[in-house]
Design a protein around this motif. Structure first.
Motif, short mmCIF file in Angstrom:
data_model
loop_
_atom_site.label_atom_id
_atom_site.label_comp_id
_atom_site.label_asym_id
_atom_site.label_seq_id
_atom_site.Cartn_x
_atom_site.Cartn_y
_atom_site.Cartn_z
N LEU A 231 -5.51 1.30 -5.38
CA LEU A 231 -6.30 1.80 -4.25
C LEU A 231 -6.10 3.30 -4.03
N GLY A 232 -5.22 3.92 -4.84
CA GLY A 232 -5.02 5.36 -4.75
C GLY A 232 -4.33 5.82 -3.48
N VAL A 233 -3.42 4.99 -2.97
CA VAL A 233 -2.69 5.34 -1.75
C VAL A 233 -1.20 5.37 -2.07
N ASN A 234 -0.41 5.80 -1.11
CA ASN A 234 1.04 5.92 -1.32
C ASN A 234 1.74 4.56 -1.32
N PRO A 235 2.89 4.47 -1.99
CA PRO A 235 3.64 3.20 -2.01
C PRO A 235 4.04 2.70 -0.63
N SER A 236 4.18 3.60 0.33
CA SER A 236 4.59 3.18 1.67
C SER A 236 3.46 2.60 2.50
N THR A 237 2.24 2.60 1.98
CA THR A 237 1.11 2.04 2.71
C THR A 237 1.40 0.59 3.10
N SER A 238 1.10 0.24 4.33
CA SER A 238 1.42 -1.10 4.82
C SER A 238 0.63 -2.17 4.08
N GLU A 239 1.21 -3.34 4.00
CA GLU A 239 0.51 -4.46 3.37
C GLU A 239 -0.80 -4.76 4.08
N GLU A 240 -0.81 -4.67 5.39
CA GLU A 240 -2.04 -4.91 6.16
C GLU A 240 -3.15 -3.96 5.73
N GLU A 241 -2.80 -2.69 5.51
CA GLU A 241 -3.81 -1.72 5.11
C GLU A 241 -4.25 -1.95 3.67
N LEU A 242 -3.34 -2.32 2.81
CA LEU A 242 -3.71 -2.63 1.43
C LEU A 242 -4.69 -3.79 1.37
N VAL A 243 -4.44 -4.81 2.17
CA VAL A 243 -5.33 -5.97 2.21
C VAL A 243 -6.70 -5.56 2.75
N ARG A 244 -6.72 -4.76 3.80
CA ARG A 244 -8.00 -4.32 4.37
C ARG A 244 -8.83 -3.55 3.34
N LEU A 245 -8.19 -2.64 2.62
CA LEU A 245 -8.90 -1.85 1.62
C LEU A 245 -9.41 -2.72 0.47
N ALA A 246 -8.59 -3.67 0.03
CA ALA A 246 -9.00 -4.55 -1.07
C ALA A 246 -10.13 -5.48 -0.64
N GLN A 247 -10.06 -5.99 0.58
CA GLN A 247 -11.14 -6.83 1.10
C GLN A 247 -12.45 -6.05 1.16
N HIS A 248 -12.37 -4.79 1.57
CA HIS A 248 -13.57 -3.95 1.64
C HIS A 248 -14.19 -3.78 0.25
N GLN A 249 -13.36 -3.55 -0.76
CA GLN A 249 -13.88 -3.37 -2.12
C GLN A 249 -14.53 -4.65 -2.64
N LEU A 250 -13.94 -5.79 -2.35
CA LEU A 250 -14.55 -7.06 -2.76
C LEU A 250 -15.87 -7.28 -2.06
N ASP A 251 -15.92 -6.95 -0.78
CA ASP A 251 -17.17 -7.08 -0.02
C ASP A 251 -18.27 -6.22 -0.63
N LEU A 252 -17.91 -5.01 -1.06
CA LEU A 252 -18.90 -4.13 -1.69
C LEU A 252 -19.40 -4.72 -3.01
N ILE A 253 -18.51 -5.32 -3.78
CA ILE A 253 -18.92 -5.97 -5.03
C ILE A 253 -19.99 -7.02 -4.75
N LEU A 254 -19.75 -7.85 -3.72
CA LEU A 254 -20.65 -8.95 -3.42
C LEU A 254 -21.93 -8.49 -2.73
N ARG A 255 -21.93 -7.28 -2.18
CA ARG A 255 -23.12 -6.75 -1.53
C ARG A 255 -23.95 -5.84 -2.43
N GLN A 256 -23.27 -5.19 -3.39
CA GLN A 256 -23.95 -4.17 -4.19
C GLN A 256 -24.13 -4.51 -5.66
N GLN A 257 -23.20 -5.32 -6.22
CA GLN A 257 -23.23 -5.49 -7.67
C GLN A 257 -23.61 -6.89 -8.15
N VAL A 258 -23.24 -7.92 -7.39
CA VAL A 258 -23.57 -9.27 -7.82
C VAL A 258 -23.75 -10.15 -6.58
N ASN A 259 -24.80 -10.96 -6.59
CA ASN A 259 -25.03 -11.89 -5.50
C ASN A 259 -24.00 -13.01 -5.56
N PRO A 260 -23.35 -13.35 -4.45
CA PRO A 260 -22.36 -14.44 -4.47
C PRO A 260 -22.91 -15.74 -5.04
#
Length: 504
Positions: A231-260
């Motif tokens: 995700l291009g962030v620092n190692p100290s980034t909280s797990e909560e923030e890592l999950v939020r960022l990864a969920q956002h990227q998955l959501d973009l995949i399902l909205r922009q690149q492939v229909n669920p």
């Protein structure tokens, strides 16, 4: 407590083979070599007049291997290994190596565990092979019987066995497509699922595994794994923030690149292997289950490397999300302690959609491998392995975390992570700014830290592996490792890190 299970093989009845002609018998490794030990001489193989093997020294056999083994196959060293015993490997020229690779997480019970080896030897004398499409054989059914109570969810009650992890992933792809009538797959950055044309298409850890072999299987979409590097962030980034960022990227995949509605399955490793030994946060795994349920997508959990008590429980997801329901579970490596077998488990509804005859394979569910698998489950289910992993994991992480905090070495280490005896140290890298977090501005760190540390360890006869596209060393010893062996390995590793710190 009985040591039949966690103790490594110390004595095994030697099988004596009577040669057809002792006068012309040939040795595999020449006893005339001055470097050969009594151990190497012990490995002599008796051959008949009809098919002699030329006498060669260990060095000559190594040269033979370099000349004739596929150039695309790499090695840590050109040793000729002739014996394995617990965590020890012995070379043809008498060298003893402490193995912290376990065949890349395969010999979880150590080399030649007596209970497993005995079961395989007995099976060889009753039935070696019966192709799975012809009839049932007893070890196949017995292995299912042993695995059923170990499954992380009771719905996983249908099994198919194959030979390798890659083949098991191929089976999961096939099942997911047939069961859903959909074609596309979603995987995660850093994933390793194999090297075949289907499983290789799902792999996202390093390009070396598939470069120059495309086009691979189409219809594969990659999303970000909740790991700071991806995700291009620092190692100290909280797990909560890592999950939020990864969920956002998955959501973009399902909205922009492939229909669920066109996605058959989402594949994920609960602890990424070639991605750097990165455990998935529980919140992200729960989110995937919700996404899959919402859109009719199958959730495929790849426990090829993390299964069979590697992380301290039968399967890693039992610790991460105990209630998680995989639609398909993929397993291999530790299931039979070195005998080639892999498999998938799913439920009757999904497996019931397969056409009869659509699954199979000449050697899938081989009788000897299944018998070894049954014996291995008996060892795992004794409870001793889980206890040993818990204790030795603490010993391992105490040292690794100590190095990450130590005044002499903390400027070299970016991250310590993992679960159980699946642990990793990631080193800092001047070209990767995320890894420099916490260092004073303008600081410089040595180059190629991981490779230099690994080289020192190998020169001290400790076998360790790197992993991932980042500068990472992983620790994956047999789960039978004892206190002395762990202490010896950690002393060598500590010496290696401190040496690099001094040399700069």
């Amino acid at each position: 407590m009985s040591r039949i299970f966690t103790s490594s093989l110390r004595t095994l009845p030697r099988v004596t083979i009577k040669p057809i002609s002792t006068t012309s018998a040939k040795a595999f490794i020449s006893s005339s070599s001055s470097t050969n030990s009594a151990l190497a001489q012990e490995q002599q193989q008796i051959q008949s007049d009809d098919m002699p093997i030329a006498v060669k020294t260990a060095a000559q056999w190594a040269e033979f291997g370099r000349d004739h083994v596929c150039h695309g196959l790499g090695r840590l060293r050109d040793h000729v290994i002739v014996k394995g015993e617990g965590l020890d490997l012995y070379t043809a020229d008498g060298k003893k190596l402490l193995d912290f690779t376990a065949g890349i997480g395969v010999t979880n019970l150590g080399h030649c565990h007596p209970h497993v080896s005995r079961a395989a030897a007995e099976q060889v004398n009753s039935l070696v092979h019966l192709q799975c499409s012809i009839s049932f054989h007893a070890p196949y059914l017995q292995l299912i019987d042993r695995l059923l109570p170990a499954m992380p969810h009771p719905s996983l009650d249908q099994f198919f066995f194959w030979n390798s992890g890659s083949e098991a992933i191929e089976a999961a792809i096939k099942v997911a497509r047939q069961a859903t009538g959909r074609q596309n797959m979603i995987v995660f950055s850093g994933a390793y699922h194999g090297r075949t044309m289907g499983s290789g298409a799902l792999t996202r850890s390093k390009p070396i595994y598939t470069q120059g072999t495309g086009p691979l299987m189409p219809g594969v979409f990659s999303s970000a794994f909740p790991y700071w590097h991806q995700l291009g962030v620092n190692p100290s980034t909280s797990e909560e923030e890592l999950v939020r960022l990864a969920q956002h990227q998955l959501d973009l995949i399902l909205r922009q690149q492939v229909n669920p509605k066109d996605v058959a399955a989402i594949f994920i490793e609960p602890v990424q292997g070639e991605g750097g030994y990165v455990p998935v946060p529980s919140a992200f795994l729960r989110h995937l289950r919700e996404v899959c349920d919402k859109h009719g997508i199958l959730l495929v959990i790849d426990e090829v490397q993390s299964g069979f008590f590697r992380t301290g429980s039968y399967f890693a997801i039992e610790q991460i999300v105990p209630e998680l329901r995989p639609d398909i579970l993929v397993f291999a490596k530790g299931v039979a302690n070195g005998f080639p077998i892999s498999g998938i488990a799913s439920n009757k509804e999904i497996m019931g959609k397969l056409d009869v005859g659509s699954m199979g394979g000449t050697y899938s569910g081989n009788a000897v491998a299944c018998a070894a698998g049954v014996a291995a489950q008996e060892v795992y289910q004794s409870g001793e392995i889980a206890q040993n992993v818990e204790v030795r994991s603490k010993q391992l992480f105490n040292v690794l975390n100590g190095l990450a905090r130590g005044e002499k070495t903390k400027h070299l280490i970016s991250d310590v992570r993992g679960m159980g005896l699946m642990a990793a140290v990631e080193f800092r890298n001047n070209s990767d700014k995320c890894t420099l977090e916490g260092l004073p501005e303008g600081s410089s760190v040595p180059k190629n830290i991981g490779k230099r540390v690994q080289e020192y360890c190998l020169n001290k006869d400790l076998m360790v592996l790197t992993t991932s596209a980042f500068d990472t060393i992983r620790f994956i010893p047999a789960l039978t490792v004892n206190e002395e062996e762990m202490d010896r390995a950690m002393k060598i590793f500590t010496e290696a890190v401190e040496l690099v710190a001094r040399e700069g």
